[in-house]
Design a protein around this motif. Structure first.
Motif, PDB file in Angstrom:
ATOM      1  N   GLU A   2       0.743  -1.102  -0.094  1.00  0.00           N
ATOM      2  CA  GLU A   2      -0.015   0.081  -0.175  1.00  0.00           C
ATOM      3  C   GLU A   2       0.948   1.178  -0.074  1.00  0.00           C
ATOM      4  O   GLU A   2       2.032   1.442   0.675  1.00  0.00           O
ATOM      5  CB  GLU A   2      -0.912  -0.007   1.349  1.00  0.00           C
ATOM      6  N   GLU A   3       0.386   2.211  -0.835  1.00  0.00           N
ATOM      7  CA  GLU A   3       1.119   3.375  -0.762  1.00  0.00           C
ATOM      8  C   GLU A   3       1.106   4.378   0.724  1.00  0.00           C
ATOM      9  O   GLU A   3       0.011   4.343   1.239  1.00  0.00           O
ATOM     10  CB  GLU A   3       0.574   4.244  -1.837  1.00  0.00           C
ATOM     11  N   GLN A   4       2.002   4.974   1.051  1.00  0.00           N
ATOM     12  CA  GLN A   4       2.106   5.663   2.141  1.00  0.00           C
ATOM     13  C   GLN A   4       1.336   6.834   2.032  1.00  0.00           C
ATOM     14  O   GLN A   4       1.358   7.389   1.183  1.00  0.00           O
ATOM     15  CB  GLN A   4       3.649   5.977   2.642  1.00  0.00           C
ATOM     16  N   MET A   5       0.371   7.113   3.232  1.00  0.00           N
ATOM     17  CA  MET A   5      -0.590   8.297   3.144  1.00  0.00           C
ATOM     18  C   MET A   5       0.335   9.448   3.430  1.00  0.00           C
ATOM     19  O   MET A   5       1.294   9.552   4.103  1.00  0.00           O
ATOM     20  CB  MET A   5      -1.539   8.047   3.953  1.00  0.00           C
ATOM     21  N   THR A   6       0.186  10.762   2.513  1.00  0.00           N
ATOM     22  CA  THR A   6       0.622  11.740   2.658  1.00  0.00           C
ATOM     23  C   THR A   6       0.036  12.648   3.829  1.00  0.00           C
ATOM     24  O   THR A   6      -0.970  12.120   4.241  1.00  0.00           O
ATOM     25  CB  THR A   6       0.829  12.830   1.320  1.00  0.00           C
ATOM     26  N   TRP A   8      -1.511  15.328   3.503  1.00  0.00           N
ATOM     27  CA  TRP A   8      -2.905  15.892   3.090  1.00  0.00           C
ATOM     28  C   TRP A   8      -4.051  14.810   3.171  1.00  0.00           C
ATOM     29  O   TRP A   8      -5.056  15.059   3.269  1.00  0.00           O
ATOM     30  CB  TRP A   8      -2.695  16.377   1.625  1.00  0.00           C
ATOM     31  N   ASP A   9      -3.535  13.543   2.751  1.00  0.00           N
ATOM     32  CA  ASP A   9      -4.307  12.270   2.686  1.00  0.00           C
ATOM     33  C   ASP A   9      -4.845  12.277   4.430  1.00  0.00           C
ATOM     34  O   ASP A   9      -6.022  11.853   4.462  1.00  0.00           O
ATOM     35  CB  ASP A   9      -3.678  10.998   2.506  1.00  0.00           C
ATOM     36  N   HIS A  10      -4.019  12.458   5.112  1.00  0.00           N
ATOM     37  CA  HIS A  10      -4.386  12.018   6.618  1.00  0.00           C
ATOM     38  C   HIS A  10      -5.162  13.251   7.061  1.00  0.00           C
ATOM     39  O   HIS A  10      -6.471  13.039   7.826  1.00  0.00           O
ATOM     40  CB  HIS A  10      -3.128  12.349   7.646  1.00  0.00           C
ATOM     41  N   ASP A  12      -7.240  14.723   5.175  1.00  0.00           N
ATOM     42  CA  ASP A  12      -8.660  14.225   4.439  1.00  0.00           C
ATOM     43  C   ASP A  12      -9.348  13.439   5.265  1.00  0.00           C
ATOM     44  O   ASP A  12     -10.632  13.702   5.474  1.00  0.00           O
ATOM     45  CB  ASP A  12      -8.574  13.983   2.733  1.00  0.00           C
ATOM     46  N   VAL A  13      -8.923  12.305   5.707  1.00  0.00           N
ATOM     47  CA  VAL A  13      -9.396  11.431   6.538  1.00  0.00           C
ATOM     48  C   VAL A  13      -9.986  12.061   8.159  1.00  0.00           C
ATOM     49  O   VAL A  13     -10.906  11.702   8.441  1.00  0.00           O
ATOM     50  CB  VAL A  13      -8.364  10.345   6.960  1.00  0.00           C
ATOM     51  N   ARG A  15     -10.757  15.128   8.299  1.00  0.00           N
ATOM     52  CA  ARG A  15     -11.935  15.951   7.931  1.00  0.00           C
ATOM     53  C   ARG A  15     -13.007  15.214   7.817  1.00  0.00           C
ATOM     54  O   ARG A  15     -14.142  15.394   8.368  1.00  0.00           O
ATOM     55  CB  ARG A  15     -11.664  16.685   6.830  1.00  0.00           C
TER      56      ARG A  15
END
Length: 270
Positions: A2-6, A8-10, A12-13, A15
């Motif tokens: 799995e790709e490591q979350m950036t 901004w991804d964290h 979004d989660v 939010r």
């Protein structure tokens, strides 16, 4: 893989989790809002001698009348109670959402410990609210609501004062009942010893009596004892929990040493 979350991804989660929490609280708050009669029957029950605690203690019949002094007061109190009750009803889902956001960053052993910690903290907070509603708050209301310095002075309690006191005391006792959980956490990090708590037990009892007198400013000695008793029991339970927690690392160490000593020596290859 799995790709490591950036970052901004964290974000979004996070939010999304906050939005779900807010939606759950609003939905439950609206549900409580439309159950006005049933909810305020519960909220206002302790102001009458028909409340179970008064009947159990054999209190004399009494009834406290509440008044409204502002145009928007009743509506705003209705909104406040609905929001708090809605958040309380939605709290299991709120905890689940927040823990689901945090848990991926934890190791397996940390996640298991977190399950126990969060579950115990939530259970003790709810127990504190229940104890306050059925024991502490009714005794406070009866004393302060019927207290008078003179027969010429008529007591007129406002609805806002009654509800604010109930919510504040519920929060205070919810936090007070976290004492065993906090003690376990401090002992787990080696910052608290059962021997220390036993040594300063007398000091703790004095502090508990002072805290109980501040929380429930009554001149009734029996009421002071009844309020102090649950807090003292929490302290004693905390000593027992800390004692078990202090022993756990030593037991784990002895088991590890025993397993190492009992393991057969590795045969050397010729």
């Amino acid at each position: 893989m799995e790709e490591q979350m950036t970052f901004w991804d964290h974000l979004d989660v996070l939010r999304g989790s906050i939005i779900r929490v807010l939606v759950a609280a609003v939905v439950m708050g609206l549900a409580v809002f439309f159950l006005k009669g049933w909810i305020f029957d519960i909220v206002l029950w302790p102001r009458d001698s028909n409340f179970p605690t008064y009947r159990l203690l054999g209190a004399e019949p009494f009834h406290i009348n509440l008044v409204n002094t502002e145009l928007t007061e009743q509506f705003m109190i209705h909104m406040k109670v609905s929001l708090v009750m809605g958040l309380l009803v939605a709290s299991p889902y709120v905890i689940y959402v927040l823990f689901r956001f945090i848990s991926p960053a934890l190791y397996d052993n940390e996640r298991r410990a977190s399950y126990r910690l969060v579950g115990a903290a939530y259970a003790m907070f709810m127990v504190g609210i229940i104890i306050n509603y059925f024991l502490i708050f009714p005794l406070t209301v009866r004393f302060l609501g019927t207290y008078s310095v003179s027969e010429d002075v008529e007591t007129m309690l406002t609805l806002s004062s009654y509800v604010d006191t109930l919510l504040l005391m519920s929060l205070i006792f919810g936090i007070v009942f976290e004492i065993p959980v906090i003690a376990w956490l401090l002992a787990r990090f080696g910052m608290l010893k059962a021997s220390w708590m036993s040594t300063y037990r007398r000091h703790a009892i004095v502090a508990i009596l002072i805290a109980a007198a501040i929380i429930t400013p009554t001149a009734d000695v029996m009421t002071l004892i009844i309020v102090s008793l649950p807090i003292w029991l929490l302290y004693e339970i905390s000593i027992w929990i800390v004692k078990l927690t202090n022993k756990t690392p030593q037991i784990e160490k002895e088991c590890l040493e025993e397993s190492v000593s009992s393991s057969p020596p590795s045969s050397s290859s010729e």
